[in-house]
Design an enzyme around this catalytic site. Structure first.
Site, PDB file in Angstrom:
ATOM      1  N   HIS B  16      53.235  64.270  35.739  1.00  0.00           N
ATOM      2  CA  HIS B  16      54.327  64.256  34.771  1.00  0.00           C
ATOM      3  C   HIS B  16      54.731  62.807  34.485  1.00  0.00           C
ATOM      4  O   HIS B  16      54.203  61.875  35.074  1.00  0.00           O
ATOM      5  CB  HIS B  16      55.539  65.096  35.252  1.00  0.00           C
ATOM      6  N   CYS B  35      58.661  55.741  36.898  1.00  0.00           N
ATOM      7  CA  CYS B  35      58.407  57.140  36.532  1.00  0.00           C
ATOM      8  C   CYS B  35      58.090  57.296  35.048  1.00  0.00           C
ATOM      9  O   CYS B  35      57.711  58.380  34.597  1.00  0.00           O
ATOM     10  CB  CYS B  35      59.615  58.020  36.881  1.00  0.00           C
ATOM     11  N   HIS B  41      51.978  59.939  36.120  1.00  0.00           N
ATOM     12  CA  HIS B  41      51.714  59.826  37.550  1.00  0.00           C
ATOM     13  C   HIS B  41      51.807  61.268  38.070  1.00  0.00           C
ATOM     14  O   HIS B  41      51.840  62.198  37.260  1.00  0.00           O
ATOM     15  CB  HIS B  41      52.741  58.895  38.227  1.00  0.00           C
ATOM     16  N   HIS B  43      52.500  64.289  41.651  1.00  0.00           N
ATOM     17  CA  HIS B  43      53.062  64.623  42.961  1.00  0.00           C
ATOM     18  C   HIS B  43      52.442  65.916  43.500  1.00  0.00           C
ATOM     19  O   HIS B  43      51.969  66.749  42.736  1.00  0.00           O
ATOM     20  CB  HIS B  43      54.586  64.854  42.851  1.00  0.00           C
ATOM     21  N   ASP B  81      50.217  74.439  38.633  1.00  0.00           N
ATOM     22  CA  ASP B  81      49.309  73.759  39.565  1.00  0.00           C
ATOM     23  C   ASP B  81      48.139  73.109  38.822  1.00  0.00           C
ATOM     24  O   ASP B  81      47.484  73.744  37.999  1.00  0.00           O
ATOM     25  CB  ASP B  81      48.769  74.774  40.578  1.00  0.00           C
ATOM     26  N   HIS B  82      47.907  71.839  39.149  1.00  0.00           N
ATOM     27  CA  HIS B  82      46.844  71.064  38.510  1.00  0.00           C
ATOM     28  C   HIS B  82      47.037  71.017  36.990  1.00  0.00           C
ATOM     29  O   HIS B  82      46.089  71.120  36.225  1.00  0.00           O
ATOM     30  CB  HIS B  82      45.457  71.585  38.907  1.00  0.00           C
ATOM     31  N   GLU B 128      59.854  66.891  45.736  1.00  0.00           N
ATOM     32  CA  GLU B 128      58.949  66.038  44.973  1.00  0.00           C
ATOM     33  C   GLU B 128      58.201  65.069  45.891  1.00  0.00           C
ATOM     34  O   GLU B 128      57.018  64.825  45.720  1.00  0.00           O
ATOM     35  CB  GLU B 128      59.750  65.264  43.929  1.00  0.00           C
TER      36      GLU B 128
END
Lengths: 143, 143, 143, 143, 143, 143
Positions: B16, B35, B41, B43, B81-82, B128
């Site tokens: 994100h 950010c 980037h 997490h 996810d992913h 996070e």
């Protein structure tokens, strides 16, 4: 109102002992056990600080975590990290250095700076070991 | 009434950025710092979902965790996810992808399915990093 | 000779995808699965860097951890944290961004600075999720 | 030969400082940084002790973990837990209390008792914080 | 009033199954899935017990953690550790051994001893795996 | 040759006891202590499986983790999860269910499938509790 609770963790490594000067070594041992070792012992402390608020429409933030982290670095980590909690910390002078009391003093120290940064401090969790920690809600009793 | 709170953890790994299209890159940097990196980037997110209820006399369950896990797999893990939280997720379109806002959107998405499965969603914790997480009680303020 | 192995952990949060430009989206999916999502995904990476040596009689140190941390901040955290590993990192250009390949590139980048600081780099552990990590010994095979 | 490596963890919480008496406070600060705070600081240490051997046909054990734990309680936890590593520990007297040196001294202390219990000590891992630890193989260099 | 919440963790490793005698194996499987395996399975349980109070002016303690730990060792760890929760534990006889029900029974068992030690039990958290846990506030519903 | 070691974690929750049928209950207790409870106890086991190889130029992989995970699901998780290690697992029949012996049997079971998938199994780490684990290198002794 979509109130969010956001939490930031910081860490500090410090020495302390549980000790009352007016008591004998034996009395200190009887009450505080191994925590009364007169030459100190120490811990890796973790502190979790929780701030409550409604996410800003502009930033999506309750509080900017960079700002919150800076406050915690200045008010908690710098004065406590690699220090002796009984000897080196002005705001803990004269206070029995139990985890409970440290948490209360930290609250009093960070409440206003967090408020000035636009957040509302609602909880501190102070972890001493993997087996014990304390939580403080500024005196409130949510349960 | 012996009310129990039961929590299930699921995880998702996603990209994100914190970014407002109508702002310049400089303004985004000023507000969101690293950010705001325009190429994203990411997490490893963990989500803890808490459901409240009275354990069934027949099963001892507040809610069957298999069912709860299936709901979370379908409504949270599969879509997130992913994935890129800014680009790939229909229910996050047009929403600034802060942890706060993601938690609120997840709540709105899973509340009813959990209710249909006989549970009452009362809390989401979205982690996070090891240093920051948010909690959402559907707007309630327990403390 | 009292050889000690000392390890420092640093963390960085980054986006990446597993993707070969010369392959179709279907072929990329077939080989890399969900890691091939074209809009990226991301992780909280932890890197553990191990340096070998004999503790100095004067300092008790194999290497000063402050120095080691500074090297890792400069050579690993600054270029990788809150970045896109495919797009933003000069020393990863043209390299398929698997955890394996990232570990090898990091080794090549930090070996000499650690050597100049008086240490011998012997191992990198790069953790992508709680379920998978890679280790690299500079090509050596201790087992 | 089906050699197994078995590891037992124990913990101790202690104060220490990195400090050379013959140096000035400034010189100590220059070399050891915040670890030289003259009033001490402290950590939650974890020690992982690895013993090698072939599982007994009768018990399936390399070493009885109860016995190993008793040795570690007697030789490591009792003398170090809730103590000052510079002042309170006979076997650390005159030794600079770096993690490296503590690990070496612990090795020398537990090697023979473990041997008498039928095990072969092959590794000690001493963890000071989540960000740093040392490993010692009795001087061997497996990599 | 500076109310503090203090928490102690203990662990126990036990076998159990989710099973109703009056149901067939098929019915048990249908409801409880793999948790109904008739030959049992097991977990490393962690229990976090939270006590509320105002720190004593004399000791800085809400409750002496040594005392709290002794109560938990006697009332929880001794009867449950390395036991079969369905067969070996008098206070769980006739109770379906779900995490929910175990938490409620533990509460009833430790409430009075903690009260006699001067503390007020306010919360139990019982962790079964890294992916699921229950919390019990003695029937209260703080949120 | 840029040899990389890649590790995948899986988990399983199981019951077992340490027990020799030909011994009395007293003798079993004397040797195995609380682990000999005749009605079983249990653990959340974690298994870390390490495969060695040179990353493919085409994929950047030592081994495709999806494939490795499928092998582990089939050969380890399915037969062991929510099972009784003494009673329910064909490949553990007649074997004393110590962590050491379980690790050796798992090695023999997964070595060939991993080899057929193009990887070389070099290490298993089997974690029983946060305080103890075993490692097995197929009989090799790297240190």
């Amino acid at each position: 109102m979509k109130t969010i609770y956001i939490t930031r963790r910081e860490t500090f490594n410090a020495a302390h002992k549980l000790w009352r000067e007016e008591w004998s070594e034996e009395k200190n041992w009887e009450v505080f056990g191994k925590c009364s070792n007169k030459n100190w012992h120490g811990h890796n402390f973790s502190i979790y600080v929780t701030v409550k608020g409604i996410p800003s429409e502009e930033t999506g933030f309750v509080i900017n975590l960079k700002e919150l982290s800076l406050i915690l670095k200045k008010e908690v980590v710098e004065p406590l990290d690699h220090k002796n909690l009984n000897l080196d910390v002005p705001f803990l002078q004269g206070i029995l250095a139990s985890t409970e009391n440290i948490a209360i003093q930290i609250w009093d120290r960070i409440k206003d700076p967090i408020s000035e940064a636009g957040g509302e401090l609602v909880k501190i969790k102070l972890v001493e070991t993997e087996n014990n920690y304390v939580e403080y809600y500024g005196g409130k009793e949510p349960f």
